[in-house]
Enzyme design. Structure first.
Site, PDB file in Angstrom:
ATOM      1  CG  ASP A  87      51.012  34.901  44.463  1.00  0.00           C
ATOM      2  OD1 ASP A  87      50.879  34.335  45.569  1.00  0.00           O
ATOM      3  OD2 ASP A  87      50.414  34.523  43.438  1.00  0.00           O
ATOM      4  CE  LYS A 164      47.432  32.714  43.109  1.00  0.00           C
ATOM      5  NZ  LYS A 164      48.805  32.321  42.743  1.00  0.00           N
ATOM      6  CG  ASP A 166      45.655  30.754  47.542  1.00  0.00           C
ATOM      7  OD1 ASP A 166      45.096  29.657  47.398  1.00  0.00           O
ATOM      8  OD2 ASP A 166      46.881  30.919  47.344  1.00  0.00           O
ATOM      9  CG  ASP A 228      51.013  26.000  44.597  1.00  0.00           C
ATOM     10  OD1 ASP A 228      49.808  25.726  44.590  1.00  0.00           O
ATOM     11  OD2 ASP A 228      51.521  26.855  45.339  1.00  0.00           O
TER      12      ASP A 228
HETATM   13  C1  GLA Z   1      49.122  28.920  47.153  1.00  0.00           C
HETATM   14  C2  GLA Z   1      48.885  29.207  45.678  1.00  0.00           C
HETATM   15  C3  GLA Z   1      50.171  29.710  45.043  1.00  0.00           C
HETATM   16  C4  GLA Z   1      50.673  30.942  45.765  1.00  0.00           C
HETATM   17  C5  GLA Z   1      50.872  30.605  47.232  1.00  0.00           C
HETATM   18  C6  GLA Z   1      51.232  31.831  48.040  1.00  0.00           C
HETATM   19  O1  GLA Z   1      49.980  27.848  47.326  1.00  0.00           O
HETATM   20  O2  GLA Z   1      48.411  28.058  45.008  1.00  0.00           O
HETATM   21  O3  GLA Z   1      49.956  30.013  43.680  1.00  0.00           O
HETATM   22  O4  GLA Z   1      49.754  31.976  45.620  1.00  0.00           O
HETATM   23  O5  GLA Z   1      49.671  30.059  47.788  1.00  0.00           O
HETATM   24  O6  GLA Z   1      51.406  31.534  49.380  1.00  0.00           O
END
Ligand code: GLA
Length: 481
Positions: A87, A164, A166, A228
């Site tokens: 991530d 992924k 964001d 989250d």
């Molecule tokens: C957001 C996403 C999380 C994670 C964080 C990383 O909050 O929703 O799942 O990826 O960023 O900073």
């Protein structure tokens, strides 16, 4: 910790079309076909591990490598947990002189390409993270806005299999534009990369999502609330409810994502983790483990390695189970599976035990339909021929339902050969009187009586207990006529 939060999850595989689940919502099975990806990714919900829930920014290449090792040694990889997803926080704060992203030299000194090779050599896949903005949500590394093609090429050259993407720190332009841009960049990069969109539903619109979905997974991580998942029961239940709203948009190649799993992170009871895992599985959510697999307990692994639950999640029909009803925390969720089966979840979210009943009519079956019910957590059958309805008693240990042996002996004549319809008919219409015969009526009456007595006994028991932990019981079943 919430005491008594219980889940009773019952999986019924029913060999009949599940019309009561609002057939119009599912009529899109042909539609789904058009979204099947040419690149073959995300035909079933992706499974694997993601670093964020447990490690946040505290990751490095050794953690990722040893997690890949653990996925294999624990048997999780063999069960389908293939994606090893890094991530946020993997890159240097600034791009190089050519504008390329660079792995952070202090934590990923060998670079992402070497890491991908390591992971691939184990038969696994590597996932990475970026953002449709100028920096990622942690603010520790650049986002890909304005660098979509360059970054997509970089990821492809490194051997990345999953992105992924964001939605932090962007320029205020519509997410449609920014997320589509990366979708096209990935297509141009010519490597099958599963595209996980984490745009918080802010720009939810089926038309543009459909276009994106042609390229991969739709990941709706925070479901419009920009919150989250947390390792807490209220987080799991509220996210499940929001994810439920979008159920009809899910299908092969386009899965709703209620966020990564918290199973094994320590904030919930085992029963609550079983509930979490079960509900994610039937919602056809990506099953991305969010704990430290290397030190996972036996109990945690027992949850994550439940093949019967995983099989429901990976069912090729790919229809997200939906909530049918809810009252005082007692809920019924259901969804069709392939081969004319159906999954039903009886979920007790309340603080006290209670029976939950689902009638065959509610799930589109004729009341006299005989149903084979199986407990998918205990891996045993509850009944080979249940009719009218199923009642699960969720009480202190009461979810370990034992159906009265007499009930079974009454109904054993309705043996079903799932492969052979003729034989099935022959048995049902056999000398015992058939499904409408005298013995069947006698059994139905007896079933009702037994059930009434057991519910009464359960209620009396509940009244004598002020608080308790309810064990999660999962029943798996199958059936037909
Ligand atoms: C957001 C996403 C999380 C994670 C964080 C990383 O909050 O929703 O799942 O990826 O960023 O900073």
């Amino acid at each position: 910790m919430v005491l008594g939060n219980g889940l009773l999850v019952l999986f019924l595989c029913i060999f009949k079309t599940a019309c009561a689940l609002n057939a119009s919502d599912h009529r899109g099975h042909e539609d789904y076909a058009q979204f099947l990806l040419a690149n073959g990714v995300a035909r079933t919900p992706p499974m694997g591990w993601n670093s964020w829930n447990h490690f946040q920014c505290g990751i490095d290449e050794w953690t990722v490598k040893s997690t890949a090792d653990a996925l294999v040694s624990t048997g999780l990889a063999a069960l389908g947990f293939k994606y090893v997803n890094i991530d946020d926080c993997w890159a240097e704060r600034n791009r190089d002189q050519m504008g390329n992203l660079r792995a952070k030299s202090s934590t990923f000194p060998s670079g992402i390409k070497a890491l991908a090779s390591y992971v691939h050599a184990k038969g696994l896949k590597l996932g990475i993270y970026s953002d449709a903005g100028y920096s990622t949500c942690s603010k520790t590394m650049p986002g890909s806005l304005g660098h979509e093609d360059q970054d997509a090429r970089t990821f492809a050259a490194w051997g990345v299999d999953y992105l992924k993407y964001d939605n932090c720190y962007h320029d205020g332009s519509q997410p449609q534009q920014r997320f589509l841009r990366m979708s096209y960049a990935l297509q141009r990069a010519k490597r099958p990369i599963l595209y996980s969109i984490c745009e918080w539903y802010t720009g939810f619109n089926t038309r543009w999502e459909r276009r994106i979905r042609q390229n991969g997974l739709v990941s709706l991580a925070t479901l419009g609330e920009r919150r989250d998942i947390k390792d807490r029961w209220d987080s799991v239940t509220s996210i499940a409810d929001i994810n439920n709203i979008w159920g009809r948009f899910a299908g092969p190649g386009r899965w709703n994502d209620p966020d990564m799993l918290e199973v094994g992170n320590g904030g919930m009871t085992l029963e609550e983790y079983r509930s979490h895992f079960s509900i994610w599985a039937v919602m056809k959510a990506p099953l991305l483990i969010g704990c430290d697999i290397r030190s996972a307990s036996r109990e945690t692994l027992a949850i994550l390695r439940n093949k019967e639950v995983i099989d429901v999640n990976q069912d090729p029909l790919g229809v997200q189970a939906r909530k049918l009803r809810s009252k005082a925390g007692l809920e019924v969720w259901a969804g069709p599976l392939s081969r004319r089966r159906l999954v039903i979840v009886l979920w007790n979210r309340s603080r006290v035990g209670a029976p939950i009943m689902v009638g065959w009519r509610e799930i589109g079956l004729s009341p006299s339909q005989a149903v084979l019910v199986r407990d998918v957590w205990k891996h045993s059958f509850v009944s080979k021929s249940m009719r009218f309805h199923l009642t699960a008693l969720v009480a202190p240990h009461a979810c370990k339902m034992v159906w009265p042996p007499k009930l079974r002996s009454c109904t054993h004549f309705v043996e079903i050969n799932l492969e052979d319809d003729d034989k099935e008919d022959a048995v049902i219409d056999g000398p015992m009187g058939g499904s409408n015969g005298w013995l069947s009526s006698y059994c139905d009456a007896l079933n009702k009586l037994i059930e009434a007595v057991s519910i009464l006994a359960h209620l009396i028991l509940s009244l004598t207990v002020s608080s308790f932990n309810i064990q999660a019981g999962i029943f798996l079943g199958s059936y037909l006529s």
